[in-house]
Design an enzyme around this catalytic site. Structure first.
Site, PDB file in Angstrom:
ATOM      1  N   ILE A 149      31.528  22.601  -5.661  1.00 54.01           N
ATOM      2  CA  ILE A 149      32.813  23.217  -6.005  1.00 54.01           C
ATOM      3  C   ILE A 149      33.382  22.602  -7.289  1.00 54.01           C
ATOM      4  O   ILE A 149      34.043  23.282  -8.089  1.00 54.01           O
ATOM      5  CB  ILE A 149      33.821  23.113  -4.822  1.00 54.01           C
ATOM      6  CG1 ILE A 149      34.998  24.063  -5.014  1.00 54.01           C
ATOM      7  CG2 ILE A 149      34.302  21.698  -4.620  1.00 54.01           C
ATOM      8  CD1 ILE A 149      34.674  25.507  -4.795  1.00 54.01           C
ATOM      9  N   SER A 169      31.795   9.473  -7.981  1.00 57.17           N
ATOM     10  CA  SER A 169      30.805   9.922  -7.001  1.00 57.17           C
ATOM     11  C   SER A 169      30.052   8.712  -6.487  1.00 57.17           C
ATOM     12  O   SER A 169      29.532   7.925  -7.288  1.00 57.17           O
ATOM     13  CB  SER A 169      29.835  10.914  -7.657  1.00 57.17           C
ATOM     14  OG  SER A 169      28.842  11.289  -6.735  1.00 57.17           O
ATOM     15  N   ARG A 217      27.248   8.578  -5.010  1.00 59.65           N
ATOM     16  CA  ARG A 217      25.841   8.712  -5.379  1.00 59.65           C
ATOM     17  C   ARG A 217      25.767   9.473  -6.709  1.00 59.65           C
ATOM     18  O   ARG A 217      26.691  10.218  -7.037  1.00 59.65           O
ATOM     19  CB  ARG A 217      25.084   9.496  -4.303  1.00 59.65           C
ATOM     20  CG  ARG A 217      24.805   8.681  -3.052  1.00 59.65           C
ATOM     21  CD  ARG A 217      24.575   9.589  -1.874  1.00 59.65           C
ATOM     22  NE  ARG A 217      25.723  10.479  -1.668  1.00 59.65           N
ATOM     23  CZ  ARG A 217      25.838  11.360  -0.672  1.00 59.65           C
ATOM     24  NH1 ARG A 217      24.884  11.506   0.193  1.00 59.65           N
ATOM     25  NH2 ARG A 217      26.923  12.105  -0.558  1.00 59.65           N
ATOM     26  N   LYS A 220      41.130  22.466  -0.620  1.00 61.16           N
ATOM     27  CA  LYS A 220      41.431  22.903   0.738  1.00 61.16           C
ATOM     28  C   LYS A 220      40.279  22.581   1.663  1.00 61.16           C
ATOM     29  O   LYS A 220      39.149  22.556   1.189  1.00 61.16           O
ATOM     30  CB  LYS A 220      41.744  24.401   0.785  1.00 61.16           C
ATOM     31  CG  LYS A 220      40.668  25.338   0.210  1.00 61.16           C
ATOM     32  CD  LYS A 220      39.374  25.641   0.871  1.00 61.16           C
ATOM     33  CE  LYS A 220      39.304  25.960   2.310  1.00 61.16           C
ATOM     34  NZ  LYS A 220      37.877  26.348   2.695  1.00 61.16           N
ATOM     35  N   ASP A 273      36.423  26.896   8.355  1.00 60.45           N
ATOM     36  CA  ASP A 273      36.314  26.496   6.946  1.00 60.45           C
ATOM     37  C   ASP A 273      36.557  27.700   6.029  1.00 60.45           C
ATOM     38  O   ASP A 273      37.420  27.637   5.159  1.00 60.45           O
ATOM     39  CB  ASP A 273      34.957  25.827   6.673  1.00 60.45           C
ATOM     40  CG  ASP A 273      34.832  25.411   5.222  1.00 60.45           C
ATOM     41  OD1 ASP A 273      35.457  24.414   4.833  1.00 60.45           O
ATOM     42  OD2 ASP A 273      34.129  26.111   4.457  1.00 60.45           O
TER      43      ASP A 273
END
Lengths: 307, 307
Positions: free
Chosen positions: B13, B35, B37, B92, B170
């Site tokens: 995303i 991040s 990773r 969200k 979701d």
């Protein structure tokens, strides 16, 4: 002029607690009861089948209602009463959902009437003292153990394991209501485990992890050592122990003398103050924690349960 | 001076939506990514393992973060960023629990920084128009159908069926976020049915009953007719139909020309305004409806599901 009050939902909690608390307080006059079926214990006042029937029979004769129905039945009753200009006291938990509670609050404000979501456990004699002692402190450990035998306290009450019945959260939410009231910091769930009997919908045992050494266990299963205990350790080395559901308080192992007028008399004393000021007082924190546990928790199946 | 922003959680995303929206808006400068990773798609900016590492490497060099991690990881990230004086945008749903969201809001107010819980579906082109048309009207029927094939849109994403993963909520929460935003009255659950695969923790299909002819169905199972539709009938005989997730709007069967800059560009335009005023904007209603469904709904077991 006393507050003329009617009890809606005339079951065990109404008979055992609400009637004596109302009759023992001169600020109130018990004027009616509402029950869709004839109550098992006949009330000392006229009984109506619905709030609407009562309002029609006693125009201008009722100032307030105390709602003692199961949680899932309350929203339309509260909406009708507020629209008719009545003040409203509701038993715990205030409703089956947070959305219903929010809507009740909106309606109370719009009607300029009192809505009081009473959490009876918050009115136990040890609770105010515990809150005062914890104010401004840093909590280093917090632990709830709420172990009660459902067969003993809720014999045959299948609704408690049906959707909206809350399962072991029905007693557990009392511990949560004390906790959110006494702790000097917010309490919210990091992890939860819900054990649901194979033949039921609602949990019979729950473990809640609030992070930072804060946790709770609720258990409805039969065991030799029923208890209702909240322990709080603070950074200054003090340990508080609320036991017997919040009626007794010990500090560092020594019993503290607490005093009060008792849960329901205290509730009605407070409600009268709110009514005098048209105030709304609704603490949603305990119900929010339960909703979060259902949403974010791990649901595990355990042995079937029958009464 | 542009808002110097870092993206925390550099997955799909972030790459697909946040980077282009930030780079396409001169009010922002993308300065870092966080991040734990190495990201699969290398970002055009330095990558740090944690917010703390970024703050140490770039003291005074970051004004805001956009949090694109899974919901359950967000609370500590948001707390750390606000404490360091950063503004925060969160994807969200804002967190795994209502309690975490409330705590984030408290912290944002205490830090006097912006916290913006972005619901991207609310920024679709048809949504503002639908809200304007419904303002002040009486809704006589409301229906959500949100049918998407989880294998197609979330291939192999087992986390979505794990505790805190929300299952079919979701995508469904996007429909709820549009609904609470456009409807002229509050929306809350009366009954809910959650179908949970025998080998999973979260629902694959959900039916929500909001009473009064208002309902929703979310379904993650494969079917010939994927669609994302919200229909609203009003007492004056008008029917609105938002389709394709809110990008298209029809009134009484006739397509209405809607315009806008698109979901994520609109989110970032709005975030810049909030940052300029240190404003907090957090809409918890969609998440509250989901929590209520988990708490008060009936949980039923259905066929096991594997990707």
């Amino acid at each position: 002029m006393p507050i003329r009050i009617a009890i809606v939902g005339y079951g065990k909690i109404a008979v055992d607690q609400h009637v004596p608390a109302i009759q023992g307080n001169s600020e109130y006059q018990l004027v009616a009861a509402v029950s869709p079926r004839p109550p098992q214990v006949p009330p000392p006042v006229p009984v109506y089948e619905s709030v609407g029937a009562m309002l029609q029979a006693m125009p201008g004769g009722v100032d307030a209602i105390a709602v003692c129905t199961p949680p899932s039945a309350r929203h339309p009753i509260v909406a009708e009463a507020l629209a008719a200009g009545l003040h409203v006291l509701i038993e715990k938990p205030p409703a089956a959902t947070l959305g219903e509670v929010e809507d009740m609050v909106r309606r109370a404000h719009a009607a300029n009437r009192t809505l009081y979501a009473a959490w009876h456990a918050q009115h136990n004699d040890g609770v105010d003292d515990a809150r005062d002692r914890l104010a401004g402190k840093t909590v280093t450990r917090f632990r709830i153990e709420w172990f009660e035998d459902v067969r003993k306290w809720h014999p045959g009450q299948d609704w408690i394991f049906a959707p909206g019945g809350f399962g072991v959260f029905d007693p557990g939410i009392n511990a949560l209501s004390i906790s959110t009231s006494i702790l000097p910091m917010p309490l919210f769930i990091r992890q939860a485990k819900l054990l649901v009997p194979a033949n039921r919908q609602q949990p019979i045992a729950v473990s809640l992890d609030f992070g930072d050494n804060l946790s709770a266990d609720f258990d409805f299963r039969e065991r030799p050592d029923e208890h209702w205990v909240i322990e709080v350790d603070t950074a200054d080395g003090e340990q508080l122990r609320l036991s017997e559901g919040g009626t007794r308080l010990a500090v560092n192992g020594a019993e503290v003398k607490v005093s009060g007028i008792g849960e329901y008399p205290s509730i009605y004393q407070h409600f009268a103050k709110l009514v005098a000021a048209n105030q709304v007082e609704v603490d949603v924190d305990p119900l929010r924690i339960v909703a979060d546990a259902f949403m974010a928790g791990s649901h595990q199946t355990t042995d079937a349960f029958d009464f």
